[in-house]
Scaffold this active site. Sequence first.
Site, PDB file in Angstrom:
ATOM      1  N   GLY A  34       0.807   2.756  -3.341  1.00  0.00           N
ATOM      2  CA  GLY A  34      -0.466   2.076  -3.557  1.00  0.00           C
ATOM      3  C   GLY A  34      -1.601   2.958  -4.028  1.00  0.00           C
ATOM      4  O   GLY A  34      -2.411   2.540  -4.866  1.00  0.00           O
TER       5      GLY A  34
ATOM      6  N   THR B  18       4.127  -3.452  -6.728  1.00  0.00           N
ATOM      7  CA  THR B  18       4.665  -2.878  -5.497  1.00  0.00           C
ATOM      8  C   THR B  18       4.944  -1.412  -5.753  1.00  0.00           C
ATOM      9  O   THR B  18       5.464  -1.066  -6.809  1.00  0.00           O
ATOM     10  CB  THR B  18       5.950  -3.598  -5.052  1.00  0.00           C
ATOM     11  N   GLY B  19       4.572  -0.565  -4.806  1.00  0.00           N
ATOM     12  CA  GLY B  19       4.825   0.854  -5.029  1.00  0.00           C
ATOM     13  C   GLY B  19       3.873   1.712  -4.232  1.00  0.00           C
ATOM     14  O   GLY B  19       3.306   1.259  -3.233  1.00  0.00           O
TER      15      GLY B  19
ATOM     16  N   THR C  31       6.559  -4.451  -0.207  1.00  0.00           N
ATOM     17  CA  THR C  31       5.490  -5.378  -0.535  1.00  0.00           C
ATOM     18  C   THR C  31       6.207  -6.608  -1.053  1.00  0.00           C
ATOM     19  O   THR C  31       7.333  -6.506  -1.510  1.00  0.00           O
ATOM     20  CB  THR C  31       4.608  -4.816  -1.678  1.00  0.00           C
TER      21      THR C  31
END
Lengths: 314, 314
Positions: free
Chosen positions: B235, B232-233, B181
């Site tokens: 989701g 970011t990660g 992301t």
Amino acid sequence: MQQSFSIVIHGGAGAITQKNTSADLQQAYTQGLQQALNAAYAILANNGAAIQAVKTAVMALEDNVLFNAGRGAVFTKKGIHELDAAIMNGATLQAGAVAGVRNVRNPVELAEQIMLYSGHVFLSGQGAIDFAMKQGIALAHDDYFFSQYRYDQWIAIRDSEFYQLDHKADTLVGRDKKLGTVGAVACDMHGNIAAATSTGGMTNKKYGRIGDSPIIGCGTYANNQTCAISCTGHGEIFIRAVAAYDVSCLMEYKGYTLQQAMDETVKHKLTNLSGDGGMIGVDAKGNTAWAFNTLGMYRAKRSSNGIYEIAMFT
Amino acid sequence: MQQSFSIVIHGGAGAITQKNTSADLQQAYTQGLQQALNAAYAILANNGAAIQAVKTAVMALEDNVLFNAGRGAVFTKKGIHELDAAIMNGATLQAGAVAGVRNVRNPVELAEQIMLYSGHVFLSGQGAIDFAMKQGIALAHDDYFFSQYRYDQWIAIRDSEFYQLDHKADTLVGRDKKLGTVGAVACDMHGNIAAATSTGGMTNKKYGRIGDSPIIGCGTYANNQTCAISCTGHGEIFIRAVAAYDVSCLMEYKGYTLQQAMDETVKHKLTNLSGDGGMIGVDAKGNTAWAFNTLGMYRAKRSSNGIYEIAMFT
């Protein structure tokens, strides 16, 4: 002492007034709310889970053509029905949501399948319909979603650039400024709580618009540590205010009670942003609450400690 | 005393380690981050608005094939690119978001147009593309989004039921477990803050899956009273944790500093839910912060009080 259990439901908020609602309509709404409320309450009284109760209540409201969700969904700009829904389990923080699906009879049922079996939280559009078919969710032909009332609403504005929140038109049902969505929150005998919301969105909506209903934290949220919340109103503002999770944070981080937190979010935060609407809530002790900054909200609650109320006006 | 201004950007988090990143790749990532950072910083230094700075940074990262957003987006199950993005202005709480669009060169630009001109917050799918065309947003042919690396990632798993968070595969770029992301947060000379996030989602994703990036309150949030956050990660977990707004509430309701709040959300709440990833943040005084529970995160920050840092490992 046994844990008390409770269910609260809503069928939309807005300019719902006695003057604008005929006796027949008042009775029809009351009946629709009562039926959904009692079906969910029976599940809780029978030692059922909160998540099951909210699904049952929302499915009953989706099946009722009076409410803007499922069968009674409004028409989009293109003359179709695009449905959104979400469900969240406060015991596990599991959540499922769906946006922009067509021909799904009960979008909340699809949201639950997404929560349990998709490995995801949020599916949309044709992809979500593919998943619904894979899971064997009940589908329905476009005709199922047709109602003369919704069609007339749409015809009146389809050639304009206007869209309307449900119940905002000066038409047959309710007349003026009602924001259509249905939702339920419940607390079961074990102190587990859950929330679910479902909507057809705004009449004449376009561009694949998504409102707050399927957005976890905005229109729908549940967490045993704080509250379960389902919202209804001007979705764009509820998103910008992250309304449902705001209530949860006021409880978790400021020690507010459920009612205090909901009043703060609805009557101050949302009102300051000109966000018309309301919400219903429960906490894990079975306390119930509602709050709205509109003239009315279709709503009902019932709890094992004797509360039983069905209302629509202020 | 002049208000200090600052910009922080990220290009994804995950198992980003020195061992798994060749010197050439380290240089390429550093260059990509530096270019985006400096372009945004120049805007701030020239008295530009935070919202403009975050858009500029994210567009630069979208245009860089190394990052999973815009041009470098991963392939879906059907071999296409479906892009998500969001932007939020902390000065006004205005927000715009888009999910599941194809052929839009810079999804963050579309998110901004939605914020400013659609009357809505969140558009999706073909409807969002219709709106992009109406607004004259730059479109791009499928070929523009093709990269051999992304294609190989997809080919390796397309016939399986697996999907992968970007950078999770043992492949050319980065090797293992990176969650792709891009995002930016900024504070301008006037103390206004903003956040933007953009992503291609997960390789081989299906069913119109939407992650946290375009969800206001989850992957993206900005409010002058508290903070601007881009996540970011994984989701799904960031959605269930309403991660970005959780940071804001810890500041607003518990008086935490930006860094304290981000550490609490990332290192406790997300970690407890097995939510891998990270986030970047600024507050309205120009303070900057990042936090992640993974081995690394592509990240960079620069501020008028002399901070200048580009990093990827722990």
